[in-house]
Design a protein around this motif. Sequence first.
Motif, short mmCIF file in Angstrom:
data_model
loop_
_atom_site.label_atom_id
_atom_site.label_comp_id
_atom_site.label_asym_id
_atom_site.label_seq_id
_atom_site.Cartn_x
_atom_site.Cartn_y
_atom_site.Cartn_z
N PHE A 114 -10.87 -8.75 11.20
CA PHE A 114 -9.67 -8.21 10.57
C PHE A 114 -9.87 -6.73 10.28
N VAL A 115 -8.80 -6.08 9.84
CA VAL A 115 -8.82 -4.63 9.71
C VAL A 115 -9.87 -4.16 8.72
N ASN A 116 -10.11 -4.89 7.63
CA ASN A 116 -11.08 -4.44 6.64
C ASN A 116 -12.40 -5.18 6.82
N MET A 117 -13.48 -4.46 6.66
CA MET A 117 -14.80 -5.06 6.76
C MET A 117 -14.98 -6.13 5.69
N GLY A 118 -15.65 -7.23 6.05
CA GLY A 118 -15.95 -8.28 5.09
C GLY A 118 -14.80 -9.24 4.84
N HIS A 119 -13.74 -9.14 5.64
CA HIS A 119 -12.63 -10.08 5.47
C HIS A 119 -12.78 -11.19 6.51
N SER A 199 -15.26 -2.25 0.24
CA SER A 199 -14.37 -1.47 1.08
C SER A 199 -12.95 -1.66 0.59
N LEU A 200 -12.28 -0.56 0.26
CA LEU A 200 -10.92 -0.65 -0.26
C LEU A 200 -9.93 -1.08 0.81
N GLY A 201 -10.15 -0.67 2.06
CA GLY A 201 -9.22 -1.01 3.12
C GLY A 201 -8.09 0.00 3.25
N LYS A 202 -7.30 -0.16 4.30
CA LYS A 202 -6.22 0.77 4.61
C LYS A 202 -4.86 0.31 4.12
N TYR A 203 -4.72 -0.97 3.82
CA TYR A 203 -3.43 -1.53 3.44
C TYR A 203 -3.43 -1.92 1.96
#
Length: 687
Positions: A114-119, A199-203
């Motif tokens: 998925f887009v964010n690491m660790g998801h 990681s905060l992520g982009k979304y």
Amino acid sequence: MYKYLFVGCFLFSLLGVAAQEMNPSAPSLPDSKPLELRNIQSDSLSSPKDSIPSKNRFVALEEKEVEVIDSATIDMYLIERWKNPTQIIDTTLTIQKEYRNNFLRRDYFELLPFVNMGHAFNRLGYDFSTRNSSPQIGAKSKHYGYLDTEQIKYYHVPTPITELFFKSTMEQGQLSDAVISFNTSPAFNMAIAYRGMRSLGKYINQRSAAEALRISFNYKSDNKRYFAKFHYVSQSIDNQENGGLNAENETLFTTGDPDFIERSVLDVRLENAESFLKGKRSFLAHEYALVTSETGTTQWKLNHEFVNESKRYTYQDNTSSEYFGPRVYNISIDDKTRWAILKHRVGTTLSNATLGKLAAGITYSQIDYFFEPPEGIPEEIFPLALDVNQSFLDVNYDFNWKGFSFTGFFNKTITGEQLSDEISLVGSIRLKKGLSFNAKAAFINRSPDMNFVRYRSNYLYYNWYNESLSNEKITHLSANLSHPKWGALSAQLQKLDHYTFYNQLTLLPDPETQITPDLMLMQVVQASQPITYFKLRYDAHYSLGKFALTTSAQYQRVQSDEITSEDQRLQIINVPEWNLRSTLSFSSDVFNKAMYLQVGVTGQYFSAFYADAYNPLLGDFMRQDHTLVGDYPRLDVFVNARIQRTRIYLKYEHANATLTGYNYFSAPSYPYRDALLRLGLVWNFFE
């Protein structure tokens, strides 16, 4: 059309092989045969090396030079894993290291992150024979980053060592993993490791965090009769869950509207939901040699294994979201599921250098699976707890003779309603000129995971008790043919009976409730007919001078008697027909051999398929038949370097994101990653 580009890479590969055959004296790259990367077969818990040279020098190992560190050669620094071959600590820089420089530290070829690491990770391929035989808690998407017993490392080192791993994340955070190993004596080795990630992520509402503390001991008595391995692990995986983009904002993403290139302005379905997976495990495996010959060729041992592990999965949402349908009680969502296992195995092993090794044991396992309802909730008619008590008999036989090896494994449930039966046969043979062949046949009969049987939630449609589910039966046949120059060709055929899965709900008992894209409902289903899953894969690494081409290609097919049409919508198991990856790289020593440099580009492609939809409430995936995912290329450009025992990884991921259209997704409503520059570092210290 993209798959034809990868077919062209294969044609280029064949030209590379032809060039190698015409010029056998062409120099091989360091990553074609890594110096330290070799397995050491060990028939016990012991380590095969004890001696240390008396002075600093370079010594020969398999006709290659081996670095000497403080009077100890590199081949004395060993990593052991439970029921896996021992390996020498690897400080090389190879293409396979490039593939494994990620959150899981393993190859993502059959995984779509998925887009964010660790998801979560969606699946691009399966091997159903490798699943745990005992019924698990579920929440499979959370377990990719969860460290199992076989993944814990035990060290055997002559001097202290440290490894530092670093990887930049998507936004406001980092991933780091530090390991230090030392010994108090040649007999007792200890390791302490800690992994932390944020990681905060982009979304919106997409933060990921993970922790894992590992402590392991490796002991071997001076008389080499008693061996023991122990580890303790405490780990957690925390994810904010946003449910993906809603229908309107998914359209804004796919059209590439420049006003929404900043992904945090896109609206998502859930803005306050969060899930947690936490686990703790204590593990001990030890054995004592009752009888041993003077040469050590014959031994009779008694052994004992102990596992005490607990897991807790929690889903929380303090808003009034109706994404999962109506609620049973008008309170905040705080669903808690617990799973715990206590297992003992007592056995004996008789080994002989000529006749092989025969092991047998009795295992007792107790599993507790239960829910924690919020305060003030009345008792339900369904049981909140399930207990699974099982005992097994297992027999294992290993035989090796002049390049031929054979392993037979038998596990049979003696007592208990749930089954964990398995019969497997594995054989391999080394032929001339490096050619090798191995084959496996396995027959497995096991119970579905606990979350399929019983689940309890404050959401009305997420409560069930399926006490009459049938056991899953798996027939596994596979073969692999490999050659040092021509690569490896493997084939796998699996037949699944009573395959258990989550399926999307299209009709509800309540006619007033409508199924819409902003309503995620599902049901537990068992396939009524057998499913046949076929997989064919080819892996190769070809070099021409300082250039190399590393390629993997996988073809898959799913069939069932229930399916009479080629329409993918009817498939029960969804996988892409083609999954392709090629890496073109250039490697060379630079700066008077002070640095080893590796640059290249990796192209990946998989054909469109109805990828499983992600369900954050369950922490798992479910089958869907309304959205195709795939048919988009991904290009990663990388520059890697090795300076002494430090490896530096610089990668521009998905470099073609803005050039090939915004149709890239990891699952329905969950976009794949945009173009991103990331840095990685692995640093080994030998003291």
